[in-house]
Design a protein around this motif. Sequence first.
Motif, mmCIF file in Angstrom:
data_model
loop_
_atom_site.group_PDB
_atom_site.id
_atom_site.type_symbol
_atom_site.label_atom_id
_atom_site.label_comp_id
_atom_site.label_asym_id
_atom_site.label_seq_id
_atom_site.Cartn_x
_atom_site.Cartn_y
_atom_site.Cartn_z
ATOM 1 N N LEU A 163 0.940 -1.121 0.005
ATOM 2 C CA LEU A 163 -0.218 0.016 0.004
ATOM 3 C C LEU A 163 0.889 1.126 0.011
ATOM 4 O O LEU A 163 0.551 2.374 -0.776
ATOM 5 C CB LEU A 163 -1.043 0.019 1.263
ATOM 6 C CG LEU A 163 -2.244 -0.952 1.105
ATOM 7 C CD1 LEU A 163 -2.848 -0.865 2.550
ATOM 8 C CD2 LEU A 163 -3.145 -0.440 0.120
ATOM 9 N N ALA A 164 2.127 1.436 0.753
ATOM 10 C CA ALA A 164 2.887 2.362 0.900
ATOM 11 C C ALA A 164 3.482 2.537 -0.489
ATOM 12 O O ALA A 164 3.649 3.719 -1.113
ATOM 13 C CB ALA A 164 3.934 2.284 1.805
ATOM 14 N N ASN A 165 3.888 1.576 -1.314
ATOM 15 C CA ASN A 165 4.495 1.783 -2.632
ATOM 16 C C ASN A 165 3.490 2.316 -3.586
ATOM 17 O O ASN A 165 3.671 3.049 -4.489
ATOM 18 C CB ASN A 165 5.040 0.371 -3.275
ATOM 19 C CG ASN A 165 6.255 -0.030 -2.420
ATOM 20 O OD1 ASN A 165 6.927 1.026 -1.896
ATOM 21 N ND2 ASN A 165 6.498 -1.409 -2.491
ATOM 22 N N ASN A 166 2.330 1.815 -3.609
ATOM 23 C CA ASN A 166 1.071 2.185 -4.399
ATOM 24 C C ASN A 166 0.755 3.763 -4.141
ATOM 25 O O ASN A 166 0.555 4.399 -5.042
ATOM 26 C CB ASN A 166 -0.111 1.420 -4.258
ATOM 27 C CG ASN A 166 -0.129 0.168 -4.706
ATOM 28 O OD1 ASN A 166 0.559 -0.187 -5.582
ATOM 29 N ND2 ASN A 166 -1.245 -0.809 -4.243
ATOM 30 N N PHE A 167 0.831 4.117 -2.777
ATOM 31 C CA PHE A 167 0.518 5.737 -2.590
ATOM 32 C C PHE A 167 1.695 6.407 -3.148
ATOM 33 O O PHE A 167 1.612 7.507 -3.651
ATOM 34 C CB PHE A 167 0.405 5.881 -1.145
ATOM 35 C CG PHE A 167 -1.071 5.439 -0.875
ATOM 36 C CD1 PHE A 167 -2.263 6.157 -1.308
ATOM 37 C CD2 PHE A 167 -1.444 4.843 0.443
ATOM 38 C CE1 PHE A 167 -3.594 5.790 -0.878
ATOM 39 C CE2 PHE A 167 -2.461 4.285 0.721
ATOM 40 C CZ PHE A 167 -3.638 4.900 0.117
ATOM 41 N N GLU A 168 2.782 5.937 -3.223
ATOM 42 C CA GLU A 168 4.061 6.854 -3.566
ATOM 43 C C GLU A 168 4.101 6.823 -5.029
ATOM 44 O O GLU A 168 4.266 7.806 -5.571
ATOM 45 C CB GLU A 168 5.589 5.977 -3.117
ATOM 46 C CG GLU A 168 5.883 6.056 -1.787
ATOM 47 C CD GLU A 168 6.890 5.445 -1.253
ATOM 48 O OE1 GLU A 168 7.537 4.595 -2.237
ATOM 49 O OE2 GLU A 168 7.289 5.127 -0.119
ATOM 50 N N ASN A 169 3.762 6.190 -5.827
ATOM 51 C CA ASN A 169 3.610 5.919 -7.100
ATOM 52 C C ASN A 169 2.320 6.443 -7.788
ATOM 53 O O ASN A 169 2.155 6.486 -9.109
ATOM 54 C CB ASN A 169 3.683 4.403 -7.761
ATOM 55 C CG ASN A 169 5.099 3.742 -7.380
ATOM 56 O OD1 ASN A 169 6.071 4.502 -7.135
ATOM 57 N ND2 ASN A 169 5.195 2.616 -7.319
ATOM 58 N N PHE A 170 1.429 6.924 -6.885
ATOM 59 C CA PHE A 170 -0.009 7.429 -7.208
ATOM 60 C C PHE A 170 0.356 8.779 -7.756
ATOM 61 O O PHE A 170 0.982 9.803 -7.117
ATOM 62 C CB PHE A 170 -0.782 7.643 -5.841
ATOM 63 C CG PHE A 170 -2.332 8.008 -6.311
ATOM 64 C CD1 PHE A 170 -3.086 7.124 -6.969
ATOM 65 C CD2 PHE A 170 -2.488 9.379 -6.189
ATOM 66 C CE1 PHE A 170 -4.448 7.520 -7.338
ATOM 67 C CE2 PHE A 170 -4.075 9.626 -6.428
ATOM 68 C CZ PHE A 170 -4.852 8.680 -7.169
#
Length: 117
Positions: free
Chosen positions: A28-35
């Motif tokens: 989830l942290a990776n998804n939010f960083e790449n959002f």
Amino acid sequence: MAEQKEANHEMVDLAKMVGSLNDLNNRLANNFENFQTDLAPANLRSTEALIDRHAEEIKRLIAEQPKEIKQEKRYLFFPEHNVKDYYNVCLKWFLYLMIATYVFLLLRYFIERLVAH
């Protein structure tokens, strides 16, 4: 012995569950960083200017209104606040007045009897 094995088994299950939650958290942290969003920042200057202009006009209209000055003279026979204290004091002074009146009349009676004899 069986209880210890069961506790160890539960600890292993708990460790697996914590590991899976950590993995989920990392994903989830990776998804939010790449959002990324494709929205351009909005230009709100014209809207802010319009709001400021109307706010100034409203302030001016309020300031121009005549102010009502209301003077109030009241004679309160019964208080609005501290009612218990008010009646405490009033009853105390009424009692003092009654005692003083009784003592005065009693003294007057005795003085009149002394003067008469």
